[in-house]
Structure formats: C-alpha cells, structure tokens
Scaffold this motif. Structure first.
Motif, PDB file in Angstrom:
ATOM      1  N   ALA A 138       0.949  -1.187  -0.058  1.00 48.31           N
ATOM      2  CA  ALA A 138       0.001  -0.006   0.021  1.00 48.31           C
ATOM      3  C   ALA A 138       0.736   1.281  -0.035  1.00 48.31           C
ATOM      4  O   ALA A 138       0.551   2.386  -0.698  1.00 48.31           O
ATOM      5  N   ILE A 196      -8.115   6.697   5.330  1.00 48.87           N
ATOM      6  CA  ILE A 196      -9.158   5.835   4.842  1.00 48.87           C
ATOM      7  C   ILE A 196     -10.253   6.487   3.966  1.00 48.87           C
ATOM      8  O   ILE A 196     -11.306   5.863   3.549  1.00 48.87           O
ATOM      9  N   THR A 216      -9.998   7.673   0.817  1.00 49.13           N
ATOM     10  CA  THR A 216     -10.154   6.822  -0.362  1.00 49.13           C
ATOM     11  C   THR A 216     -10.766   5.648  -0.502  1.00 49.13           C
ATOM     12  O   THR A 216     -11.412   5.308  -1.683  1.00 49.13           O
ATOM     13  N   GLN A 217     -10.702   5.014   0.375  1.00 46.47           N
ATOM     14  CA  GLN A 217     -11.360   3.637   0.599  1.00 46.47           C
ATOM     15  C   GLN A 217     -12.964   3.983   0.699  1.00 46.47           C
ATOM     16  O   GLN A 217     -13.781   3.406   0.131  1.00 46.47           O
ATOM     17  N   LEU A 218     -13.259   4.958   1.608  1.00 46.03           N
ATOM     18  CA  LEU A 218     -14.665   5.305   1.702  1.00 46.03           C
ATOM     19  C   LEU A 218     -15.331   5.863   0.705  1.00 46.03           C
ATOM     20  O   LEU A 218     -16.492   5.625   0.481  1.00 46.03           O
ATOM     21  N   GLN A 239     -15.122   5.038  -2.162  1.00 46.20           N
ATOM     22  CA  GLN A 239     -15.503   3.816  -3.345  1.00 46.20           C
ATOM     23  C   GLN A 239     -16.675   3.360  -2.928  1.00 46.20           C
ATOM     24  O   GLN A 239     -17.356   2.333  -3.632  1.00 46.20           O
TER      25      GLN A 239
END
Length: 241
Positions: free
Chosen positions: A15, A92, A94-96, A98
């Motif tokens: 990552a 977090i 960038t993940q959220l 999505q």
C-alpha cells in the motif's frame, strides 16, 4: 505479538509503495503541464490554506476565556489533535469514497461546511476578547469555554468535524489525482503545525481570500454531489440500474 506486528507491517508495504507511485505519477503530471493536475493542485492548496486559518480561529476562540497557561495547552492540544485526525481520515477516505452513496453524502456535508463558513464570514457581533495567541479569533462569533475540561472537549469535537471537512474537501478536489491528495495532506499538516496562526491573521485582514476559498468549497461540493449521483461505480444511479 511481534509476529503479528511484522505481518501487519509487511502487508502495509504494498500500500505504501502504491501511494508513493501515485505521488510520483501526479508530480510528473504537474511538471509536464497537465492542466487537470494543476487545477486539482490549486484547489487543494486553497482549501488547505483557508481551512487551516479557520481551524486556528475556532480553536483560539474556544480557549480565549482561560488563564494564559491553560489557554496555550488547549491550543496545542487542538493543533496536535487536528494533525492526527487529518492523517487518520486521509488514510481511509480514498477507501470510503469507493462506497456507493458516500461521495454524494460527502458533497452534502461540504455544502453544510460552506454554509457554516458563510455565516462566519459575515460581520459578527461583539464576539469575545479573543486569545493573544491567535489573531482574528475575537471576531469568530464562537463563545469561549469556561474551564480547561470544557475547552479541551469542545476543541476535540470541533477538530473531528473540521478535520473530516478538510479531508473530504481535498479528496473531492483531487479525486482523479490521489497523489495530489497525499501532497495536500502533508501541506495541511504543515500549515496546522507551523503557520495556522499566521494564516488566521491574514485571512482576517484580507477577507477576500476566505471568500474565494468558500467558492472553491461550494464548487467541490457540487462536483461531489453530481459525481455521487451519476458515477458508474459509486453513484446513486447504480442502485437503480
């Protein structure tokens, strides 16, 4: 415990490599004169500058009613908490984003942030005496806390909201350039840790800077709402497809 830590660290390496690759790619886009990258970078810088000054003013105003030694501690706690929260949210976000519907929700949240900012930019009433450590907070319209505990608690709550607002705004502006999002995070951390008071002073003196920042936040909010409805991957329309 040691093996668990090593496993987690090794899992994080890919990552970290991916983040570094994104930063290098977006920096190369900037140097190559990519218009979209520069547009995103400009929005990110302006959002960070305006919100760093706004955060400093709110923290200073909340601490204004305390004795000098306690006031300095509350302001320091507020700045450190803001830095930690920004890093945590940025890791977090960038993940959220999505998740279907969260871009739309983030846009609505930013509209609320813009409304709050608009109310703060209008001429305030008598306000409070402000804190000597932060210039401009006497016109914030924020009532100072009456004790160290209440000030620390109020600053903690404000930090959560302001840090999430900042990261969402930057993520929305740099959505197609994740490397610029990370550069913006570093810039925001530096501003809060080093120059927040200076920025607060100049934003108070030159109010037009804050008005431009407000317009950028409204634009980013509108863009996120539009994307949150129409995007083929995370838009609300996918729920009805």
């Amino acid at each position: 415990m040691l093996f668990s830590f090593l496993a987690a660290a090794s899992a994080a390496l890919p990552a970290a490599d991916g983040i570094w690759a994104q930063i290098v790619a977006d920096v190369s886009h900037l140097f190559s004169g990519d218009g979209s990258a520069w547009f995103a970078f400009g929005q990110v810088l302006l959002i960070d500058i305006v919100l760093a000054g706004d955060n400093a003013i709110v923290i200073g105003a909340l601490a204004a009613g305390l004795p000098a030694d306690q006031r300095k501690k509350v302001i320091l706690i507020g700045i450190i908490a803001a830095l930690v929260l920004r890093i945590g949210f940025a890791l977090i976000v960038t993940q959220l984003l999505q998740i279907v519907g969260l871009v739309f929700a983030g846009g609505l949240l930013l509209l609320w942030v813009a409304w709050k900012m608009y109310r703060e930019l209008r001429p305030a009433g008598a306000g409070n005496a402000g804190s000597p450590e932060v210039e401009g907070d006497e016109h914030s319209g924020v009532k100072p806390a009456k004790s160290f505990a209440s000030a620390a608690w109020a600053v903690a709550i404000a930090d959560v909201s302001m840090s999430l607002d900042n990261v969402l705004a930057v993520a929305g502006a740099a959505r197609d350039h994740p490397g610029i999002l990370m550069i913006g995070l570093v810039f925001a951390v530096a501003l809060m840790g080093i120059a927040a008071n200076l920025i607060a002073k100049y934003i108070e003196r030159y109010r037009w800077i804050a008005w431009i920042g407000l317009l950028v936040i409204v634009y980013v909010a509108g863009s996120m709402i539009y994307t949150g409805i129409t995007d083929q991957e995370v838009g609300l329309m996918t729920l009805f497809g």
